[in-house]
Scaffold this active site. Structure first.
Site, PDB file in Angstrom:
ATOM      1  N   GLU A   1      -2.511  -9.327   3.490  1.00 59.55           N
ATOM      2  CA  GLU A   1      -2.585  -9.833   4.873  1.00 59.55           C
ATOM      3  C   GLU A   1      -3.950  -9.613   5.511  1.00 59.55           C
ATOM      4  OE1 GLU A   1      -1.618  -6.922   3.972  1.00 59.55           O
ATOM      5  OE2 GLU A   1      -2.422  -5.506   5.432  1.00 59.55           O
TER       6      GLU A   1
ATOM      7  N   CYS B   1       0.825  -1.203   0.000  1.00 56.40           N
ATOM      8  CA  CYS B   1       0.000   0.000   0.000  1.00 56.40           C
ATOM      9  C   CYS B   1       0.864   1.259   0.000  1.00 56.40           C
ATOM     10  CB  CYS B   1      -1.013  -0.035   1.143  1.00 56.40           C
ATOM     11  SG  CYS B   1      -2.486   0.923   0.721  1.00 56.40           S
TER      12      CYS B   1
ATOM     13  N   HIS C   1      -4.084  -5.219   0.250  1.00 52.44           N
ATOM     14  CA  HIS C   1      -3.603  -5.801   1.506  1.00 52.44           C
ATOM     15  C   HIS C   1      -3.714  -7.330   1.497  1.00 52.44           C
ATOM     16  CE1 HIS C   1      -2.883  -2.098   3.729  1.00 52.44           C
ATOM     17  NE2 HIS C   1      -3.830  -1.611   2.943  1.00 52.44           N
TER      18      HIS C   1
HETATM   19  N1  GLN Z   1      -3.280   1.721   3.520  1.00 52.71           N
HETATM   20  C1  GLN Z   1      -2.304   2.511   3.107  1.00 52.71           C
HETATM   21  O1  GLN Z   1      -1.116   2.225   3.228  1.00 52.71           O
HETATM   22  C2  GLN Z   1      -2.701   3.845   2.521  1.00 52.71           C
HETATM   23  C3  GLN Z   1      -1.619   4.530   1.737  1.00 52.71           C
HETATM   24  C4  GLN Z   1      -1.854   6.029   1.546  1.00 52.71           C
HETATM   25  N2  GLN Z   1      -1.955   6.688   2.807  1.00 52.71           N
HETATM   26  C5  GLN Z   1      -3.100   6.261   0.727  1.00 52.71           C
HETATM   27  O2  GLN Z   1      -4.107   6.670   1.254  1.00 52.71           O
HETATM   28  O3  GLN Z   1      -3.086   6.005  -0.461  1.00 52.71           O
END
Ligand code: GLN
Length: 357
Positions: free
Chosen positions: A328, A245, A326
């Site tokens: 996980e 992410c 994600h």
């Molecule tokens: N879940 C995250 O790592 C979000 C990544 C980043 N803050 C976004 O909003 O794109």
């Protein structure tokens, strides 16, 4: 009479019922997830955001600490059509304002049409529309919160020994707001994980002699994680690198790519992702408001079926693998858990991991 108010950037003030009192401000976002509310509420990536649940009833299977992704609630306030007493009491004990009994369908449409926007909230016996508007006026833009990494990262390194048998790898995991499930997914496969602060230096990384550098998820604008980006620039080509992410975004920025803000982001548990090499589609959990615009030295290997945004980046030459979603995620889906096997495969010179060039 209402005892809660939400002041939106559209100029509207929405009335609601206070379930946990207080005043708050943040970036108003929504998730379509119908399960996993404890995980979402403790996900550090929601720092400085006000989380609206599109699903109407939140809390119907209680609140259990073993499902938490971190040691506190991260959204600055919570909005739902109906919150159970369990969840409302938990949020009140955490000092996080919460409101319900409003039409969240309208709110979600406002965000879909106007994009993620700022919101001010006033909730409780002394609540007023004026206080909600003051909160809105004082709310910073997400990209202007330059110290957001410090708000969610560990201050000192932490060590999590491997519990499984599959590997003996040592991982330096840069904590930009890491979910506990990422560390658990690595230790469960036997990896020793050193969790390092978001502003760790190359000396800090070298001190743990890692086989791989892992950049975690995290809140806010990836461009505000300059120290983490510098680490990736420094180690790329010398050490395998993986990210999830915000991790994917920081790695792309470090390798000549770029990121941009999305209109309202991806937040939910049924985001379809296509692997461009196998044409296989998996269901994924997501929570992000920024996306990789240009992948730089990396190749886009997976895309979002809904809007074609990059979901996976690889480099066989540099031994890099990242995901925007994600793998996980709890409670799931778990379609993409093999990501962690590929990550640990990069630590083992005897193992072939098929990465795109
Ligand atoms: N879940 C995250 O790592 C979000 C990544 C980043 N803050 C976004 O909003 O794109």
């Amino acid at each position: 009479m209402s005892d809660a108010y939400l002041a939106l950037e559209t100029g509207d003030v929405v009335e609601a019922r206070a379930r946990s009192p207080g005043a708050a401000q943040g970036e108003l976002v929504f998730t379509t997830a119908y399960t996993g509310y404890e995980e979402s509420l403790t996900d550090p990536s929601y720092e400085a955001q006000v989380l609206t649940f599109a699903y109407p009833l939140i809390g119907n299977y209680g609140v259990r600490e073993e499902r938490f992704e971190s040691d506190r609630v991260h959204p600055s306030a919570v909005v739902a059509r109906e919150l159970t007493d369990d969840v409302a009491e938990w949020l009140e004990s955490e000092g996080v304002p919460a409101v319900d009994h409003l039409d969240t369908r309208d709110l979600v449409l406002d965000i879909r049409e106007g994009g993620a926007m700022k919101v001010g909230i006033s909730a409780g016996p002394d609540a007023s529309p004026e206080e909600a508007k003051e909160q809105l006026d004082g709310c910073p833009h997400m990209s202007d919160i330059t110290d957001i990494g410090a708000q969610v990262s560990v201050d000192e390194p932490e060590f999590h020994p491997g519990t499984g048998q599959a590997t003996e790898a040592t991982i330096a995991l840069v904590d930009c707001g890491a979910k506990g499930s990422i560390v658990d997914s690595l230790t469960a496969r036997g990896a020793d994980v050193h969790v390092l602060p978001h502003d760790a230096t190359a000396e800090d990384v070298d001190a743990v002699s890692p086989d791989l550098l892992f950049v975690s998820n995290g809140p806010g604008d990836p461009e505000n994680f300059e120290a983490t980006q510098a680490l990736v620039e420094y180690y790329a080509g010398d050490l395998p690198i993986a990210g999830i992410c915000l991790g994917q975004q920081v790695v792309a920025n470090a390798l000549g790519g770029s990121t941009e803000k999305m209109e309202f982001g991806h937040r939910g548990v049924n985001q379809p992702v296509r692997d461009l090499r196998t044409d296989r589609v998996v269901m994924t959990t997501q929570n992000h408001g920024y996306t990789v615009a240009e992948p730089g030295d990396l190749e886009v290997t997976q895309i979002n079926v809904n809007d074609d945004t990059p979901e996976g980046l690889d480099s066989a030459e540099l031994d890099i693998i990242t995901r925007q979603y994600h793998p996980e995620a709890h409670p799931g889906p778990h379609d993409s858990l093999d990501f962690f096997d590929d990550v640990l495969g990069l630590c083992d010179p005897d193992q072939e991991v098929a990465l795109a060039d």
